[in-house]
Each structure stands twice: as structure tokens, then as C-alpha cells.
Enzyme design. Structure first.
Site, PDB file in Angstrom:
ATOM      1  N   GLY A  27       0.824  -1.211   0.000  1.00  0.00           N
ATOM      2  CA  GLY A  27       0.000   0.000   0.000  1.00  0.00           C
ATOM      3  C   GLY A  27       0.854   1.255   0.000  1.00  0.00           C
ATOM      4  N   PHE A  28       0.183   2.373   0.082  1.00  0.00           N
ATOM      5  CA  PHE A  28       0.868   3.681   0.072  1.00  0.00           C
ATOM      6  C   PHE A  28       1.858   3.782   1.246  1.00  0.00           C
ATOM      7  CE2 PHE A  28       0.014   8.196   1.733  1.00  0.00           C
ATOM      8  CZ  PHE A  28       1.108   8.739   1.096  1.00  0.00           C
ATOM      9  N   THR A  52      -6.538  -2.980  -2.027  1.00  0.00           N
ATOM     10  CA  THR A  52      -6.266  -1.569  -2.334  1.00  0.00           C
ATOM     11  C   THR A  52      -4.770  -1.326  -2.564  1.00  0.00           C
ATOM     12  OG1 THR A  52      -6.151  -0.995   0.023  1.00  0.00           O
ATOM     13  CG2 THR A  52      -8.282  -0.701  -1.064  1.00  0.00           C
ATOM     14  N   ASP A  73      -4.147 -12.622   2.696  1.00  0.00           N
ATOM     15  CA  ASP A  73      -5.121 -11.846   3.459  1.00  0.00           C
ATOM     16  C   ASP A  73      -4.854 -12.039   4.950  1.00  0.00           C
ATOM     17  OD1 ASP A  73      -7.326 -10.882   4.826  1.00  0.00           O
ATOM     18  OD2 ASP A  73      -8.764 -11.583   3.332  1.00  0.00           O
ATOM     19  N   LEU A  78      -2.082 -16.773  10.226  1.00  0.00           N
ATOM     20  CA  LEU A  78      -0.782 -16.330   9.720  1.00  0.00           C
ATOM     21  C   LEU A  78       0.318 -17.255  10.217  1.00  0.00           C
ATOM     22  CD1 LEU A  78      -0.534 -12.482  10.300  1.00  0.00           C
ATOM     23  CD2 LEU A  78      -0.939 -13.719   8.175  1.00  0.00           C
ATOM     24  N   SER A  92      -5.201  -2.176   5.637  1.00  0.00           N
ATOM     25  CA  SER A  92      -6.587  -1.701   5.756  1.00  0.00           C
ATOM     26  C   SER A  92      -6.897  -0.775   4.597  1.00  0.00           C
ATOM     27  CB  SER A  92      -6.799  -0.898   7.051  1.00  0.00           C
ATOM     28  OG  SER A  92      -8.140  -0.430   7.110  1.00  0.00           O
ATOM     29  N   TYR A 162     -14.622   2.005   9.693  1.00  0.00           N
ATOM     30  CA  TYR A 162     -13.178   2.250   9.810  1.00  0.00           C
ATOM     31  C   TYR A 162     -12.834   2.701  11.229  1.00  0.00           C
ATOM     32  CZ  TYR A 162      -8.578   4.210   8.553  1.00  0.00           C
ATOM     33  OH  TYR A 162      -7.237   4.505   8.469  1.00  0.00           O
ATOM     34  N   ARG A 203      -9.403  10.337  -2.079  1.00  0.00           N
ATOM     35  CA  ARG A 203      -8.975  11.271  -1.046  1.00  0.00           C
ATOM     36  C   ARG A 203      -8.637  12.606  -1.672  1.00  0.00           C
ATOM     37  NH1 ARG A 203      -5.512   7.590   3.079  1.00  0.00           N
ATOM     38  NH2 ARG A 203      -4.844   6.580   1.178  1.00  0.00           N
TER      39      ARG A 203
HETATM   40  N1  UDP Z   1     -12.672  16.428   0.068  1.00  0.00           N
HETATM   41  C1  UDP Z   1     -13.054  17.370  -0.867  1.00  0.00           C
HETATM   42  N2  UDP Z   1     -13.048  17.020  -2.176  1.00  0.00           N
HETATM   43  C2  UDP Z   1     -12.666  15.783  -2.622  1.00  0.00           C
HETATM   44  C3  UDP Z   1     -12.266  14.835  -1.666  1.00  0.00           C
HETATM   45  C4  UDP Z   1     -12.285  15.186  -0.325  1.00  0.00           C
HETATM   46  O1  UDP Z   1     -13.399  18.511  -0.513  1.00  0.00           O
HETATM   47  O2  UDP Z   1     -12.703  15.558  -3.845  1.00  0.00           O
HETATM   48  C5  UDP Z   1     -12.679  16.806   1.489  1.00  0.00           C
HETATM   49  C6  UDP Z   1     -13.387  15.832   2.420  1.00  0.00           C
HETATM   50  O3  UDP Z   1     -14.768  16.139   2.508  1.00  0.00           O
HETATM   51  C7  UDP Z   1     -12.670  16.086   3.735  1.00  0.00           C
HETATM   52  C8  UDP Z   1     -11.235  16.446   3.290  1.00  0.00           C
HETATM   53  O4  UDP Z   1     -11.332  16.819   1.924  1.00  0.00           O
HETATM   54  O5  UDP Z   1     -13.221  17.169   4.423  1.00  0.00           O
HETATM   55  C9  UDP Z   1     -10.258  15.279   3.411  1.00  0.00           C
HETATM   56  O6  UDP Z   1     -10.850  14.173   2.796  1.00  0.00           O
HETATM   57  P1  UDP Z   1     -10.105  12.786   2.590  1.00  0.00           P
HETATM   58  O7  UDP Z   1     -11.063  11.900   1.862  1.00  0.00           O
HETATM   59  O8  UDP Z   1      -8.792  13.005   1.977  1.00  0.00           O
HETATM   60  O9  UDP Z   1      -9.822  12.193   4.041  1.00  0.00           O
HETATM   61  P2  UDP Z   1     -10.440  12.412   5.507  1.00  0.00           P
HETATM   62  O10 UDP Z   1      -9.553  13.418   6.128  1.00  0.00           O
HETATM   63  O11 UDP Z   1     -11.870  12.910   5.423  1.00  0.00           O
HETATM   64  O12 UDP Z   1     -10.346  11.079   6.117  1.00  0.00           O
END
Ligand code: UDP
Length: 326
Positions: A27-28, A52, A73, A78, A92, A162, A203
Site C-alpha cells: 500500500g501507500f 487496495t 489476506d 498467519l 486496511s 473504519y 482522497r
Molecule cells: N474532500 C473534498 N473534495 C474531494 C475529496 C475530499 O473537498 O474531492 C474533502 C473531504 O470532505 C474532507 C477532506 O477533503 O473534508 C479530506 O478528505 P479525505 O477523503 O482526503 O480524508 P479524511 O480526512 O476525510 O479522512
């Protein structure tokens, strides 16, 4: 395997290399952590079921005799035959749209997966580090968030899969520490960005960068007044590595305290990319936290750690990673 090291006089010394298991190792974060462990002289087994994760994130380690990838998985039993010294449980789904699409897997990897990873650490007498999250604070009523804040989480909301899985994982980790005497650590990771984020993971960083680079509208959710604090990945994994080598068993926040609104963040990315994208407003996801900023006094005190990469610099490196991929 014996590993040849040189002491300060240039004299060779042989030590047995330490072996780390990184779940979510493709992952990242898991892949960056694996790279840092290799650099610090560890042997690394990266385990990932690739739901992912992506083998492209670890392809540069192919042929490295100190690196091994196992597609598996972690929620299943394990077993690793050779000695493991450190288990880092990073498997995750971690982006809101991923855990909305994979709610059961998210709950399982945080609960069953954490139990299996702890069991493996116990069987090997290994140290254990849990990747926890600022999401344990939910929509926080304390700002900035200190580790002694218990959080404000909606267990039955869409993010509950989550948040509650990670809260359970923390409780399970502390139980193994208290009951079995396992050497455990818990890092609470705040928003992190950098190369190897998935372009379509939803994200805010990949979304805004790809929109800006393609000249598409940048989708700010809500009115954009919610805040986040973004840490560059190299800073983050350095803090996590230091925690893994420490004696701290209580949770430690790792993140960059520089806070900004999501709207400011969109404007910053637009400026750095030189994009002409317009900014559009979309519905705010349910239970989207209104503020988030780590209090990192504990990390500074115990680990001597703080972020070093300014957000503008980290964003430039991330944009260069995304540019040929959008
Ligand atoms: N967000 C946004 N535009 C997008 C994706 C996310 O404005 O295209 C907002 C989202 O509503 C949150 C913040 O950016 O307030 C960070 O979102 P992210 O999904 O990166 O992670 P989070 O911090 O919510 O877990």
C-alpha cells in the site's frame, strides 16, 4: 542471513539482520515504510492481499534479496517460518470511499487482522506496531487533538466501519500488551500524502491534483471550511520508525500540525500546478470531521520527531508523481 556492517573505524562487523513483517506492505504507507526499513538495514516481508495495495508500489524492490512479497489476506491464520522481530500492521482500506465500498473487509482487517498480526508477533516474541488513525477522534470536540482525548465517533455512521475497527484494534493491542506483556506501539496517523497514493482513491490530495492537472473542476465538499493538516509521507514514516524503536506503549500522534481549510488547500494546489481549474462545491459526506489537527507534543518529546517537509515542497513532489499518471 548475516549482514555486513562497518563500524566507525571502517572495520567490518557481522550482525544478524532484523526481520520485519509489514502487513499492507504494497500500500501507500506500507511500501514507504518497507523502503525505510530496508534502508535502515532490515529484511522486510511485505504482505498484502492487493485489494487496495498495488505491486507497482514495491516493483523497485524486485530482486532485492532482503525483500520479499507475500500475497495473503491477514485476516486468515498467519504463519511465517523464519524469525520475525517486528510486526507493523498497516493493512486496511484507508480512504473514505474505499471503506464505504469495502465495509466488511475494513471491519475484518481492523479486528480479525489485528488479532492475527498480534498472534504472530506473540508467537515470535516480536515487537508490534499498530497503524491507527486520527479517525479514532471522530468529529473531534477537542482541538488540536491530544492522545488523551477519547474521541467523538458515530459507531453506526458510514465511517464507523473504519473508526470502530481502528478503535477495536487499539483496544486489542493494549490487551496483548497488558495481558501477554507484548511490546506494542500504536501510532495515530493524521492525513498523509505523497507519491504512490492511488490516483482514484477519492482522497482529497489525489482528487485535487488530478483535477488540477487535467483542468477539470476541483470538487470541494461542503463549503470547504472544514480543516485538515497534511503530512508528507517521508516525515510520517520516519516518525513511525522512531516509534517502533522506542519503549512507548501509549498511542502517539504522528502528523503535520500545519492546518488549513479544504478550500485553502484546493487553492494552494491550483496555484502550485498553475491550473486554471474552477472550484466547485459538492455535498459534504456524512460525518465528515469539521476540524483535524494533531497535537504532536508527545512525539516531539519522546521521539525527538517533528515534520520537516513544508507542504508546498511535498505537494510539488507529489504533483510530479501524478503528472505522468493522470
Ligand atoms: N474532500 C473534498 N473534495 C474531494 C475529496 C475530499 O473537498 O474531492 C474533502 C473531504 O470532505 C474532507 C477532506 O477533503 O473534508 C479530506 O478528505 P479525505 O477523503 O482526503 O480524508 P479524511 O480526512 O476525510 O479522512
Amino acid at each position: 542471513r548475516l549482514h555486513s556492517l562497518r563500524d566507525e573505524n571502517g572495520k567490518g562487523i557481522d550482525t544478524e539482520m532484523k526481520h520485519a513483517l509489514v502487513t499492507g506492505g504494497a500500500g501507500f504507507l506500507g511500501s514507504h515504510l518497507g523502503d525505510l526499513l530496508l534502508k535502515n538495514g532490515w529484511r522486510v516481508t511485505a504482505m498484502d492481499n492487493l485489494i487496495t495495495g498495488d505491486t507497482a508500489n514495491i516493483a523497485h524492490n524486485a530482486g532485492n534479496p532482503d525483500f520479499r512479497f507475500v500475497q495473503y489476506d491477514v485476516t486468515n491464520y498467519l504463519f511465517l517460518p523464519e524469525k520475525v522481530d517486528l510486526v507493523l500492521h498497516f493493512a486496511s482500506p484507508a480512504s473514505p470511499i474505499d471503506y464505504l465500498q469495502l465495509p466488511i473487509q475494513t471491519l475484518k482487517v481492523g479486528s480479525l487482522g489485528t488479532h492475527k498480526a498480534l498472534g504472530l508477533a506473540k508467537a515470535h516474541g516480536a515487537a508490534f506496531l499498530l497503524a491507527s488513525t486520527s479517525e479514532v477522534y471522530g468529529d473531534p470536540l477537542i482541538h488540536p487533538q491530544t492522545e488523551d482525548y477519547w474521541g467523538n465517533v458515530n459507531p453506526v455512521g458510514p465511517r464507523g466501519v473504519y473508526d470502530e475497527a481502528k478503535r477495536f484494534a487499539e483496544a486489542m493491542t493494549m490487551a496483548y500488551h497488558r495481558y501477554h506483556g507484548l511490546d506494542t506501539k500504536i501510532v495515530r496517523i493524521f492525513n498523509t500524502y505523497g507519491p504512490r497514493m492511488r490516483l482514484n482513491d477519492g482522497r482529497v490530495v489525489p482528487a485535487f491534483i488530478s483535477q488540477a492537472l487535467c483542468g477539470e473542476p476541483m470538487t470541494v465538499f461542503g463549503d470547504g471550511s472544514q480543516t485538515r493538516s497534511f503530512c508528507y509521507v517521508s516525515d510520517l514514516v520516519e516518525g513511525i520508525y522512531r516509534l517502533s524503536q522506542s519503549d512507548e506503549h501509549d498511542p502517539v500522534n504522528i502528523g503535520n500540525p500545519r492546518e488549513m481549510t479544504v478550500l485553502q488547500f484546493a487553492e494552494l494546489i491550483r496555484d502550485i500546478t498553475g491550473s486554471k481549474s474552477e472550484i466547485v462545491f459538492r455535498e459534504l459526506p456524512v460525518d465528515d470531521p469539521k476540524v483535524r489537527q494533531p497535537d504532536i507534543s508527545r512525539a516531539r518529546r519522546i521521539l525527538g520527531w517533528g515534520p520537516r517537509v513544508p507542504v508546498e515542497e511535498g505537494l510539488k513532489a507529489t504533483i510530479e508523481y501524478f503528472r505522468p499518471r493522470v
